[in-house]
Design an enzyme around this catalytic site. Structure first.
Site, short mmCIF file in Angstrom:
data_model
loop_
_atom_site.label_atom_id
_atom_site.label_comp_id
_atom_site.label_asym_id
_atom_site.label_seq_id
_atom_site.Cartn_x
_atom_site.Cartn_y
_atom_site.Cartn_z
N VAL A 14 0.85 -1.19 0.00
CA VAL A 14 0.00 0.00 0.00
C VAL A 14 0.88 1.25 0.00
O VAL A 14 1.87 1.30 0.74
CB VAL A 14 -0.87 0.02 1.29
CG1 VAL A 14 -1.67 1.30 1.37
CG2 VAL A 14 -1.76 -1.20 1.34
N GLY A 17 3.31 3.35 -4.42
CA GLY A 17 3.28 4.18 -5.63
C GLY A 17 2.82 3.43 -6.87
O GLY A 17 3.12 3.85 -7.99
N LYS A 18 2.07 2.35 -6.67
CA LYS A 18 1.62 1.54 -7.82
C LYS A 18 0.75 2.35 -8.78
O LYS A 18 0.99 2.35 -9.99
CB LYS A 18 0.80 0.33 -7.31
CG LYS A 18 1.56 -0.56 -6.36
CD LYS A 18 0.72 -1.73 -5.87
CE LYS A 18 -0.44 -1.35 -4.98
NZ LYS A 18 -0.10 -0.80 -3.68
N THR A 19 -0.26 3.05 -8.19
CA THR A 19 -1.16 3.82 -9.06
C THR A 19 -0.42 4.95 -9.75
O THR A 19 -0.61 5.20 -10.94
CB THR A 19 -2.32 4.39 -8.21
OG1 THR A 19 -2.89 3.30 -7.47
CG2 THR A 19 -3.39 5.02 -9.07
N THR A 39 -3.62 3.24 -26.38
CA THR A 39 -5.05 2.98 -26.51
C THR A 39 -5.59 2.32 -25.26
O THR A 39 -4.91 1.55 -24.59
CB THR A 39 -5.35 2.10 -27.74
OG1 THR A 39 -4.46 1.01 -27.73
CG2 THR A 39 -5.21 2.87 -29.02
N HIS A 81 -2.30 -7.24 -5.62
CA HIS A 81 -2.28 -8.68 -5.79
C HIS A 81 -3.67 -9.29 -5.83
O HIS A 81 -3.85 -10.40 -6.25
CB HIS A 81 -1.39 -9.36 -4.75
CG HIS A 81 -1.86 -9.14 -3.36
ND1 HIS A 81 -1.37 -8.14 -2.58
CD2 HIS A 81 -2.79 -9.77 -2.65
CE1 HIS A 81 -1.98 -8.17 -1.43
NE2 HIS A 81 -2.85 -9.15 -1.44
N LYS A 132 10.25 6.21 -5.68
CA LYS A 132 10.38 7.39 -4.80
C LYS A 132 11.83 7.79 -4.54
O LYS A 132 12.15 8.26 -3.44
CB LYS A 132 9.63 7.18 -3.48
CG LYS A 132 8.15 6.79 -3.63
CD LYS A 132 7.36 6.96 -2.35
CE LYS A 132 5.95 6.40 -2.52
NZ LYS A 132 5.12 6.56 -1.35
N ALA A 200 7.99 7.71 -9.62
CA ALA A 200 6.73 7.81 -10.34
C ALA A 200 6.27 9.25 -10.38
O ALA A 200 5.43 9.64 -11.18
CB ALA A 200 5.67 6.93 -9.69
N1 LIG Z 1 7.73 11.81 -3.78
C1 LIG Z 1 7.14 10.81 -4.39
N2 LIG Z 1 5.92 10.46 -4.04
C2 LIG Z 1 5.35 9.43 -4.67
C3 LIG Z 1 6.00 8.71 -5.70
N3 LIG Z 1 5.18 7.73 -6.12
C4 LIG Z 1 4.04 7.84 -5.39
N4 LIG Z 1 4.15 8.86 -4.53
C5 LIG Z 1 3.14 9.30 -3.55
O1 LIG Z 1 2.91 8.23 -2.65
C6 LIG Z 1 1.54 8.16 -2.31
C7 LIG Z 1 0.98 6.80 -2.66
O2 LIG Z 1 1.02 6.62 -4.06
P1 LIG Z 1 -0.01 5.70 -4.82
O3 LIG Z 1 0.38 5.72 -6.25
O4 LIG Z 1 -1.40 6.06 -4.47
O5 LIG Z 1 0.36 4.32 -4.15
P2 LIG Z 1 -0.34 2.92 -4.33
O6 LIG Z 1 0.73 1.93 -4.16
O7 LIG Z 1 -1.12 2.90 -5.59
O8 LIG Z 1 -1.29 2.92 -3.10
P3 LIG Z 1 -2.59 2.03 -2.82
O9 LIG Z 1 -3.44 2.13 -4.06
O10 LIG Z 1 -3.20 2.68 -1.63
O11 LIG Z 1 -2.09 0.65 -2.55
C8 LIG Z 1 0.86 9.29 -3.08
O12 LIG Z 1 0.74 10.39 -2.21
C9 LIG Z 1 1.81 9.58 -4.20
O13 LIG Z 1 1.73 10.91 -4.64
C10 LIG Z 1 7.32 9.12 -6.05
O14 LIG Z 1 7.99 8.57 -6.92
N5 LIG Z 1 7.84 10.16 -5.37
#
Ligand SMILES: Nc1nc2c(ncn2[C@@H]2O[C@H](COP(=O)(O)OP(=O)(O)OP(=O)(O)O)[C@@H](O)[C@H]2O)c(=O)[nH]1
Length: 593
Positions: A14, A17-19, A39, A81, A132, A200
């Site tokens: 969680v 940063g997957k999304t 696409t 997962h 990150k 990301a």
């Molecule tokens: N500084 C920084 N923040 C990041 C990066 N990638 C993601 N974040 C931040 O980390 C937080 C979580 O990112 P998400 O992409 O929502 O993470 P996730 O893994 O999809 O989270 P869930 O869907 O809750 O499992 C968000 O506030 C993002 O903006 C990065 O490369 N750098």
């Protein structure tokens, strides 16, 4: 030989940063998706080779190497997962390759390990996205798209820090049986897991990540992706009933193709059904979408790999995670149906033997938990999809009489219905409920281990305690709904949620709550005077002031108290038990036998 694009999924803990990574890969929010040449499918995005080439620049040829040319990658839009476990296919996974996202500043977290276990079980190759990097304290930001360039401009201490973080991941992965390396040091992508530091947020490192993905698939998965004479098949991710469309299933077409005249076979809980699509739908390009409700465009035919929505009245009730078989040959339907039925049989379990009861949300998770339990040699009596119901608990209760460690319910990502909850309270049947597969299985195993250490104590303390108590005259606080009145415990310990009877053996109800000095207490010892509440009775009708009551163990509990735990009972408790058994046998001669 025609080669299809690989199906790529993103997993990780969680907030790793997957999304954000998916958004960045798809270019969402940066420019219109279509404008970027990407696409949209249902539940997936397709990045054509040309787009990847452009993003990777000079790296493309360097990392991707071989002559085989995959036409691009199909990235599943929903990370995690849970989705991955549903991307199942005979003999493994429908996903060809995965990106495991790890937060560089946190390293491996519980769901990172969980993700890795499912990847391992399904034998899916993966790349680690060490995300990150921009959050590493002291990291110097730049516009460089390539991580190698971005690393070069960092201070020596920051570079050393990143190196250390990479080796922490290498270390953890080696414990789990993988050898890995920063991607720029990998010599053989088939043997070593590549770790790509990236962000990301800024997008740095994404070109390298894509190049590694493409290179890996081109070199090591091409046989899997060759189409030729492959049977057409897919997997159901979700089933909906949408306004204007009716029952429909979102599917990933893994191999082959699907046309309007083909027959598709899918599984429901009570059997395999075959149907023809009423419509095969893809999302409309953004610039054609005038009305947001008008999201889809019908197509006559699609080729793998693709994310599609198939509408047909017969698709209501199809199980998420069900395999999809497709054929244009009516003579094949019977054979495919048999094959699928056999597959389903191996997923659902219903036996008479002692084992745990397992309930999961989808076929994919059911399979994953089942295989994890089997690896730990835990027998399974029943494995099914859906919420935990009373019958599940009753089944577990029957098993518990023979083996208390197997008489439990394991619930993965499903609700526990209220009557199941009541049954579980009443008969002390444990329900382990979790949203993380391995913590469900681990939680259960840990309990078994601990419980085995003091099994006798645990078994005894779960039984309905023996107690005699008196309704104190003049202490009626409320007549009914619930009745609240004062009692004095004369023998034993009285607990909440305990069934009780009157002097003549008639069951009155359950002690709902106990209060001592206006505070709720779980139990009351002999000699104490407390208030108790009881649902479903009215003072003056079923119960009266001055009456004496006894707790009422279930028949099998009374039997255990008589045979196994007699030496634990004091003389007064023994008298109470003898009285209970005597009066119960008047109406039920089999009581405690
Ligand atoms: N500084 C920084 N923040 C990041 C990066 N990638 C993601 N974040 C931040 O980390 C937080 C979580 O990112 P998400 O992409 O929502 O993470 P996730 O893994 O999809 O989270 P869930 O869907 O809750 O499992 C968000 O506030 C993002 O903006 C990065 O490369 N750098």
């Amino acid at each position: 030989m025609k080669v299809r694009q690989p199906i790529v999924t993103v997993l990780g803990h969680v907030d790793s940063g997957k999304t954000s990574l998916l958004d960045k890969i798809r270019g969402t929010g940066v420019q219109g998706r279509e404008a970027g040449g990407i696409t949209q499918h249902i539940g997936a995005s397709f990045l054509p080779r040309e787009i990847i080439k452009k993003r990777c620049g000079p790296l493309y040829g360097k990392i991707s190497g071989s002559d085989v040319q995959v036409p691009g990658v199909l990235v599943i839009d929903t990370p995690g997962h849970e989705v991955f476990t549903n991307l199942r296919a005979r003999g493994g996974s429908a996903a060809d390759i995965a990106i495991l996202v790890v937060d560089v500043n946190r390293g491996f977290q519980p769901q990172t390990s969980e993700s890795l276990r499912v990847l391992q079980a399904r034998k899916v190759p993966f790349v680690v996205a060490l995300n990150k990097v921009d959050q590493i304290p002291g990291w110097r930001k730049s516009d460089a798209p390539f991580i190698t360039g971005a690393i070069e401009i960092q201070d020596a201490s920051i570079r050393a820090d990143l190196e250390q973080k990479i080796y922490d991941v290498v270390g953890t992965l080696s414990v789990l049986g993988y050898s890995s390396e920063a991607f720029y040091n990998v010599k053989d992508f088939a043997k070593e897991v590549a770790i790509v530091p990236m962000s990301a947020r800024s997008g740095v490192g994404i070109p390298e990540l894509l190049a590694v993905l493409v290179g890996l698939t081109q070199q090591y998965l091409s046989a899997r992706l060759e189409q030729g004479s492959k049977e057409s098949r897919g997997i159901v991710l979700e089933v909906n009933d949408e306004v204007g469309i009716g029952p429909s299933a979102n599917m990933i077409l893994i191999d082959g193709e699907l046309g309007m005249n083909d027959t598709i076979l899918v599984a429901k809980r009570d059997g395999v059904v075959s149907t023809k699509p009423k419509a095969i739908l893809l999302p409309k390009p953004l610039d054609e979408m005038r009305d947001p409700r008008d999201k889809f465009r019908p197509v006559e035919r699609v080729e793998a790999a693709a994310g599609i929505k198939v509408a047909s009245p017969d698709l209501g009730g199809v199980l998420p995670g069900s395999a999809v078989y497709i054929t244009s040959d009516a003579a094949e339907v019977g054979r495919l149906k048999k094959e699928m039925e056999a597959e389903m049989k191996s997923v659902f379990i219903e036996t008479e033997t002692d084992g745990v009861t397992l309930k999961c949300d989808t076929i994919g998770s059911l399979e994953a938990v089942t295989s994890m339990l089997r690896r730990q040699q835990v027998p399974i009596a029943k494995a099914d999809i859906g919420p935990v119901n009373r019958r599940d608990v009753m089944g577990a209760r029957a098993v518990k009489e023979n083996d208390r460690h197997l008489g439990v319910v394991l619930a993965f990502n499903v609700r526990v219905l209220p009557d199941a909850e009541t049954e579980s309270d009443d008969y002390h049947v444990r329900i382990f409920s979790d949203k993380i597969i391995y913590s469900l299985v681990d939680g259960y195993s840990k309990w078994v281990e601990e419980d085995a250490l003091h099994e006798e104590d645990a078994a005894f303390s779960e039984l309905t305690p023996l107690s005699r108590f008196v309704f104190l005259g003049g202490f009626v606080f409320r007549n009914s709904d619930p009745a609240v009145f004062g009692i004095r415990v004369d023998v034993g310990t009285l607990r909440q949620k305990t069934a009780f009877m009157n002097e003549r053996g008639k069951k009155v109800g359950h002690i709902h709550q106990l209060q001592e000095d206006k505070k709720t207490v779980k139990s009351a010892k002999a000699g104490s005077e407390v208030a108790c509440s009881v649902q479903g009775v009215t003072i003056g009708r079923q119960i009266n002031e001055g009456e004496t009551f006894y707790t009422l163990p279930h028949s099998y509990e009374a039997k255990m108290l008589l045979r196994r735990f007699a030496q634990r009972l004091g003389p007064e408790e023994r008298k109470v038990l003898d009285h209970i058994v005597e009066v119960q046998r008047r109406s039920d001669p089999a009581y405690a036998y």
